[in-house]
Design a protein around this motif. Structure first.
Motif, PDB file in Angstrom:
ATOM      1  N   ILE A 172       0.978  -1.255  -0.074  1.00 21.68           N
ATOM      2  CA  ILE A 172      -0.192  -0.193   0.284  1.00 21.68           C
ATOM      3  C   ILE A 172       0.859   1.249   0.016  1.00 21.68           C
ATOM      4  N   SER A 175       2.439   2.049  -3.241  1.00 20.94           N
ATOM      5  CA  SER A 175       1.660   2.303  -4.681  1.00 20.94           C
ATOM      6  C   SER A 175       1.906   3.792  -4.592  1.00 20.94           C
ATOM      7  N   TRP A 366      -5.333  17.125  -2.644  1.00 21.97           N
ATOM      8  CA  TRP A 366      -6.647  15.927  -3.369  1.00 21.97           C
ATOM      9  C   TRP A 366      -5.494  14.927  -4.152  1.00 21.97           C
ATOM     10  N   TRP A 371      -2.698  12.412   1.604  1.00 21.97           N
ATOM     11  CA  TRP A 371      -3.703  12.825   2.403  1.00 21.97           C
ATOM     12  C   TRP A 371      -4.338  11.841   3.251  1.00 21.97           C
ATOM     13  N   GLU A 372      -4.293  10.824   2.020  1.00 23.40           N
ATOM     14  CA  GLU A 372      -4.998   9.337   1.928  1.00 23.40           C
ATOM     15  C   GLU A 372      -4.821   8.544   3.517  1.00 23.40           C
ATOM     16  N   TYR A 373      -3.064   8.565   3.194  1.00 27.10           N
ATOM     17  CA  TYR A 373      -2.036   7.801   3.607  1.00 27.10           C
ATOM     18  C   TYR A 373      -1.787   7.504   5.007  1.00 27.10           C
TER      19      TYR A 373
ATOM     20  N   CYS B 107     -15.876  13.741  -1.269  1.00 26.33           N
ATOM     21  CA  CYS B 107     -15.396  12.225  -2.342  1.00 26.33           C
ATOM     22  C   CYS B 107     -14.327  11.913  -2.019  1.00 26.33           C
ATOM     23  N   TYR B 108     -13.684  10.816  -1.624  1.00 33.39           N
ATOM     24  CA  TYR B 108     -12.594  10.682  -1.819  1.00 33.39           C
ATOM     25  C   TYR B 108     -12.545   8.745  -2.871  1.00 33.39           C
ATOM     26  N   PRO B 109     -11.142   8.148  -2.630  1.00 32.42           N
ATOM     27  CA  PRO B 109     -10.461   7.287  -3.558  1.00 32.42           C
ATOM     28  C   PRO B 109     -11.480   6.017  -3.417  1.00 32.42           C
ATOM     29  N   PHE B 111     -10.204   3.195  -3.534  1.00 35.75           N
ATOM     30  CA  PHE B 111      -9.392   2.932  -2.991  1.00 35.75           C
ATOM     31  C   PHE B 111      -7.511   3.279  -2.989  1.00 35.75           C
ATOM     32  N   TYR B 112      -6.812   2.642  -2.574  1.00 35.43           N
ATOM     33  CA  TYR B 112      -5.907   3.446  -2.786  1.00 35.43           C
ATOM     34  C   TYR B 112      -5.097   3.040  -4.298  1.00 35.43           C
ATOM     35  N   ALA B 117     -13.815   7.484  -8.242  1.00 34.46           N
ATOM     36  CA  ALA B 117     -13.598   8.477  -6.363  1.00 34.46           C
ATOM     37  C   ALA B 117     -15.377   8.053  -5.697  1.00 34.46           C
TER      38      ALA B 117
END
Lengths: 476, 413
Positions: A172, A175, A366, A371-373, B107-109, B111-112, B117
C-alpha cells in the motif's frame, strides 16, 4: 525438501535451474576437495571455488554495468549482453561461499551428501529474498531436525506476520511511493516528495522484513531455526546501531568474511578506513549493479566514519529522541540514494524536497493522494516499533508480577528467533502465575491467533486483488 | 490448552491457504452445487471469463508462459474471488474515509490508487477527472478537423452533434475542484465542439450541478438514464426536423426490484449502499425491424422489457444491466420503420450512450443506420457513399470516443 526447492526454483527460472545445479555440484566438490587437501592446495582450491562463484554472480549481475561503463570510459564498443538475472543468485552465492570458506577454516565439516548440500543452497523458504543462512547455523538440522506442532504453529504465525507486512503495509505505501517518483519533483512539491520518501522507507522495511519473516516462519514450520534478519531497525539511535538491526545476515556475512579477514578494527587507522570502505563499497555493489547503489554504500561509509570520529561524542550528549530523529533522516536520505537509479531523477526529487517546486508542486493536495495515507503511516510507524514485544513483556510482567524478564526480543544482540510468535515460551514464563491470570493470558493469546487469521484472510484478498504487488528485491 | 490452540489455529490457516485445492477437490463431489456458487466460471465484476488451468508443454514450461497461465488460473480459482476483491477495496476505502475525516473532502478514492471516487452525499461512484493534457487537446483538434472535412464534403447531408456531457469530463463532477487543470465539458467545448464549422449543428447539454449530474445519470454507471436520453432525443429530433414530433411515450418504467451496480461501481470496486435500477421510456416499436449481420429481428431486441418483467435475468448484481436490458455494442445495424413520421434516412454515429436512444429516432426516420467505430472498420464516408438516401447524420458519442483513434478514423472523409 531438495526436490521441492528445485521445483520451486524451476517454476520461476526454468532455464537457470541448471545454473543452480552446477553451483551445488561445484561447491560440494570444492568443499570435499578442500577438506581432503593440504594447506597450500586447499588455499588454491578455495580461490578457484570463490572465483567460480563470483564469476557466475558477476557475469549475470554485473557484466552489463561493467561493460557499459568501460565502453563509455574508454570509447570502446564491447558488446553488452542483456541477461535476465537468475532469481536469488546474490543470496545463494553468498550462502555457498560461506559454506566453502567455513569448510576451509575447518569451522564445519564438508557435507558428503550432495543432496543435503543441495538442500542447504537452494532451500526454498529463503532462496529468493534471504535471509542468508549460514551452513553452520543449520548443519545439524539438515540431517536431523524435529518438526513439532508448536513450531509449526509458531512458524505459521510468523509467516502470517510477514505476509501481512508485505501485502497490507508494504504494497500500500509502495503504491504511494511509486506514484510520487513517477510523477516527478515538479508535480509533487515538498509535501509529495517527503511523503513519497517516507512511504518508500516503510515499503522497503516491510517488504524485505516481511519476506524474511515469511522465510523464517516457513523454515520453522519445516523444523529449521534460522537467525533473525531484521530487529526493528527504525528504532535505532545511531547509524551503526541501524546496521546491527537491518539485514543482519548480510552485515554479519560481510563482517565475518570480508571485514575481519582484512584485519577488522585491530589495525592502524588508515587500514581500518580501507577495510571499512571495502565492506561498504561491496555492500552497496551487492545490492545492485548501478552507481546509485555504490553511492548508497559510500554514503553509509561516510556516516559511520563521521560517527566514529565526531558524531558519537556529540550524539552521546543529546536526548534519545534527537538521536532517533538523526537516524531517521539519515536512513531516509540513504533510501533516496537507493531508490533513484537515475541520478537526474534523484536531483529533481531532492530539489522538490527542499522547496524548489513549492509545497504541492503543480498538483492539488487531493490529487497528490498523500492525505489518504496517514492512517497507513500510523500503522507502519507502530509496526516498525517493538510494540508487540513490549505488550508481550507487559503481559508476562502482569501475570508473574516479575519485572526481571531478561533481554527483550528487540535487544540489539538477540539473534535467535526463540520467542517470536512462540506461545509455549510465553506460557513457560507464566507457569507460576495464578490460575486466573494464566487464563487471561490464554484468552489474549487466542485473541492474537484470531487477529492473525483475519490478517491472513486480508492478505490473501490483497494478493488476489493484485492491484499493486511489486517485488522490489528482484535485483538480488 | 496451547496444543489444542495450535491444532485449531494451524488447521484454520491450512484450510484458508488451501481453499483453492479444497474447492477444486470438491468440484466432482456431492457438494459440487455448493462449490458452483463460490467458484464461478465468469466474473461480472471483472467483466471476463476466468482462466482455466493450462496444459503443460515443454516449450511453455521453458518460456515460463505455462507458469504464468497457471498462476493466473490459481488466482481465478479462488473461491469467492469477487468478494475478496470487494473486501480488499472496502478495507482500503475505510482507511481512506478515516483519513478524510481530517480533510473533509466531498469525495474520496474508492481504494488506494483508484481512479474512481466515492461521493458519500449522493452514494455514488464517479471517475476522477483527467488532466487536460496536450495529447487530449491535440486529439480533439484532429477530431474537429475530421468532422469539419466530412461535413464539408457532403453538402447535401445535414450534420448534427449531440454534445454529451460525460461524468468523467464534466464541470459538475465532484472532483472538479480537486484536480489541477481538469479536463471538463468546458475544455471539450473549447477544443472540440467550438471548432466545428457551420456545417455541423451542435447541441450542448452540460450538467449544471452535481444534483443535475446524478439525477441525469446512474449513480454507479457513466451512462444516462433512459428518461434523460429521451428528453435529449425529444429536443434533438425537433431541431433536426422541426415538422416532426417526438415518439409518443407509452410508459416510463423503473425496475426497482432489480439491483444494478454499474461500470463505475465495478471498476471502482465500490458497491454503494443503494443500488441503481434500470429505467426505460417505452414507445411503440411494433412496426420496427432491426437488421443485424444480415438477420432481421423484431424491434423489442433493442430493449428487453419482457425479459425483465419475467425476472429472467442474471442474478449477479454486477451484471451490466445497461447492456443486458438494452443491448451490447455492435459494429453496424439498421432499424427500419415503415410507420415512421417521414421516409427520410438517418445515420447515427454512436457509442454506448446510444444503446437506449437509437430506437427513438426510428419513430421519426424510416431508416436509421447505426454505426459504432469501435466495432467496425467502416467509416461514415463509406456509409454515406453506400446509402445515398441518408439525409441526416447524428454524432452521438462522448468526447473520448470522438477524439479516439477509431473515432477520428471513422469520421475522416
Amino acid at each position: 525438501m531438495l526436490l521441492a526447492s528445485l521445483f520451486f526454483y524451476a517454476w520461476g527460472e526454468p532455464t537457470y535451474v541448471v545454473l543452480m545445479l552446477v553451483s551445488i555440484f561445484a561447491n560440494w566438490l570444492s568443499a570435499m576437495l578442500i577438506e581432503a587437501s593440504g594447506t597450500k592446495t586447499r588455499r588454491v582450491l578455495l580461490v578457484v571455488c570463490v572465483a567460480l562463484n563470483l564469476f557466475a554472480l558477476g557475469y549475470f549481475k554485473y557484466q552489463a554495468f561493467l561493460l557499459t561503463n568501460i565502453n563509455s570510459l574508454l570509447g570502446l564498443s564491447i558488446p553488452v549482453r542483456e541477461l535476465s538475472l537468475p532469481i536469488g543468485i546474490s543470496f545463494y552465492t553468498l550462502q555457498a561461499l560461506s559454506y566453502v570458506v567455513d569448510v576451509y577454516r575447518r569451522e564445519v565439516p564438508a557435507q558428503r551428501n550432495i543432496l543435503y548440500l543441495g538442500m542447504y543452497i537452494c532451500m526454498f523458504p529463503q532462496l529468493v529474498a534471504g535471509p542468508i543462512v549460514r551452513y553452520q547455523t543449520i548443519q545439524e538440522q539438515i540431517v536431523d531436525r524435529q518438526e513439532t506442532l508448536n513450531d509449526f504453529a509458531s512458524g505459521m504465525r510468523l509467516f502470517i506476520v510477514g505476509l501481512a507486512k508485505k501485502a497490507l503495509l508494504a504494497n500500500i505505501v509502495g503504491s504511494l511511493a511509486t506514484s510520487m517518483i513517477t510523477k516527478g519533483g515538479s508535480a509533487i512539491g515538498t509535501a509529495g516528495s517527503w511523503a513519497g520518501l517516507m512511504a518508500y522507507s516503510f515499503q522497503i522495511l516491510f517488504d524485505f522484513s516481511g519476506y524474511s519473516d515469511m522465510a523464517i516462519g516457513l523454515g520453522k514450520m519445516l523444523g529449521f531455526s534460522f537467525l533473525r534478519n531484521f530487529n526493528y531497525p527504525y528504532i535505532s539511535n545511531s547509524v551503526s546501531g541501524f546496521w546491527r538491526r537491518w539485514h543482519i545476515s548480510l552485515s554479519s556475512f560481510f563482517r565475518d568474511y570480508i571485514y575481519i579477514p582484512l584485519g577488522g578494527n585491530r589495525v592502524p587507522i588508515g587500514r581500518w578506513i580501507f577495510n571499512t570502505a571495502t565492506v561498504w563499497f561491496l555492500t552497496g555493489f551487492w545490492h545492485g549493479a548501478a552507481w546509485n547503489y555504490i553511492l548508497w554504500g559510500l554514503y553509509y561509509l561516510a556516516l559511520l566514519l563521521l560517527e566514529r570520529f565526531f558524531l558519537n561524542k556529540v550524539l552521546d550528549r543529546l536526548p534519545g529522541f534527537v538521536r532517533h530523529i538523526y537516524v531517521v533522516i539519515a536512513f531516509m536520505f540513504g533510501w533516496l540514494l537507493f531508490w533513484c537509479e537515475d541520478l537526474s531523477v534523484m536531483g529533481g526529487y531532492l530539489a522538490a524536497m527542499f522547496g524548489r517546486y513549492g509545497f504541492l508542486g503543480s498538483s492539488t493536495l487531493w490529487e497528490l493522494t498523500i492525505w489518504e495515507y496517514w492512517p497507513v503511516f500510523i500503522a507502519c510507524a507502530l509496526a516498525s516499533t517493538p510494540i508487540v514485544p513490549w505488550a508481550k513483556d507487559a503481559l508476562i510482567r502482569w501475570a508473574t508480577e516479575n519485572n526481571e524478564l531478561g533481554k527483550p526480543l528487540y535487544d540489539e544482540k538477540r539473534l535467535s528467533t526463540d520467542g517470536m510468535c512462540d506461545y509455549d515460551q510465553i506460557l513457560g514464563q507464566i507457569e507460576d502465575a495464578p490460575a486466573s491470570k494464566k487464563l487471561m493470558v490464554n484468552v489474549v493469546l487466542t485473541a492474537c491467533d484470531l487477529i492473525l487469521v483475519a490478517f491472513l484472510v486480508m492478505s490473501i484478498c490483497s494478493v488476489i486483488s493484485g492491484t499493486f504487488n511489486p517485488f522490489i528485491y528482484f535485483r538480488f | 490448552m496451547n496444543r489444542l490452540r495450535s491444532i485449531v489455529f494451524s488447521t484454520i490457516c491450512i484450510l484458508v491457504l488451501g481453499c483453492i485445492l479444497i474447492t477444486k477437490g470438491l468440484e466432482h463431489s456431492p457438494f459440487s452445487s455448493v462449490i458452483a456458487n463460490v467458484c464461478k466460471e465468469t466474473s461480472q465484476l471483472e467483466g471476463r471469463n476466468y482462466e482455466h488451468f493450462p496444459k503443460p508443454k515443454l516449450s511453455t514450461i521453458i518460456d515460463a508462459s505455462f507458469q504464468a497461465d497457471f498462476e493466473q488460473a490459481v488466482a481465478d480459482s479462488t473461491p469467492l474471488r469477487d468478494q475478496a476483491l470487494l473486501l480488499n477495496a472496502g478495507l482500503q476505502r475505510m482507511s481512506i474515509a478515516c483519513a478524510n475525516r481530517v480533510f473533509g473532502y466531498s469525495c474520496y478514492p474508492t481504494f488506494y490508487g483508484s481512479n474512481w471516487a466515492y461521493v458519500p452525499s449522493h452514494d455514488a461512484v464517479v471517475q476522477k477527472l483527467n488532466t487536460a493534457s496536450s495529447n487530449y487537446l491535440q486529439s480533439m483538434d484532429r477530431a474537429a478537423s475530421s468532422i469539419n472535412a466530412l461535413a464539408d464534403s457532403h453538402e447535401n447531408v445535414s450534420f448534427y452533434l449531440l454534445a454529451l456531457d460525460r461524468p468523467d469530463a464534466s464541470d459538475a463532477n465532484p472532483t472538479v475542484s480537486y484536480v489541477s487543470n481538469p479536463l471538463t465539458y468546458t475544455t471539450v467545448d473549447e477544443n472540440l465542439y467550438s471548432k466545428l464549422g457551420p456545417a455541423v449543428t451542435v447541441s450542448r447539454h452540460p450538467y449544471l450541478s452535481e444534483d443535475d449530474l446524478f439525477s441525469s445519470l446512474y449513480r454507479t454507471d457513466h451512462h444516462w438514464h433512459t428518461s434523460t436520453a429521451y428528453d435529449r432525443y425529444a429536443e434533438q429530433v425537433v431541431l433536426m426536423n422541426p415538422s416532426t414530433t417526438p415518439a409518443a411515450v407509452e410508459n416510463r418504467i423503473s425496475y426497482d426490484s432489480i439491483d444494478f451496480f454499474g461500470a463505475c461501481s465495478r471498476t471502482g470496486l465500490c458497491k454503494p449502499q443503494t443500488p441503481d435500477h434500470v429505467d426505460d421510456v417505452v414507445i411503440d416499436m411494433s412496426s420496427f425491424k432491426v437488421t443485424l449481420n444480415g438477420t432481421e429481428y423484431a424491434g423489442d431486441m433493442l430493449s428487453h422489457s419482457e425479459t425483465y418483467l419475467n425476472g429472467n435475468i442474471n442474478d449477479d448484481v454486477f451484471t451490466n444491466r445497461y447492456a443486458e436490458y438494452f443491448h451490447s455494442d455492435w459494429g453496424l445495424w439498421q432499424i427500419d420503420n415503415p410507420a415512421a413520421q417521414s421516409d427520410r434516412s438517418l445515420l447515427i454515429v454512436r457509442d454506448s450512450y446510444g444503446c437506449c436512444t437509437e430506437r427513438f429516432y426510428a419513430a421519426n426516420y424510416a431508416h436509421v443506420y447505426v454505426i459504432d467505430f469501435r466495432h467496425t472498420e467502416l467509416t461514415a464516408a463509406q456509409m454515406l457513399a453506400e446509402h445515398p438516401d441518408i439525409s441526416d447524420v447524428l454524432i452521438l458519442m462522448g468526447w473520448n470516443n470522438i477524439a479516439s483513434e477509431a473515432g477520428i478514423r471513422g469520421l475522416t472523409p
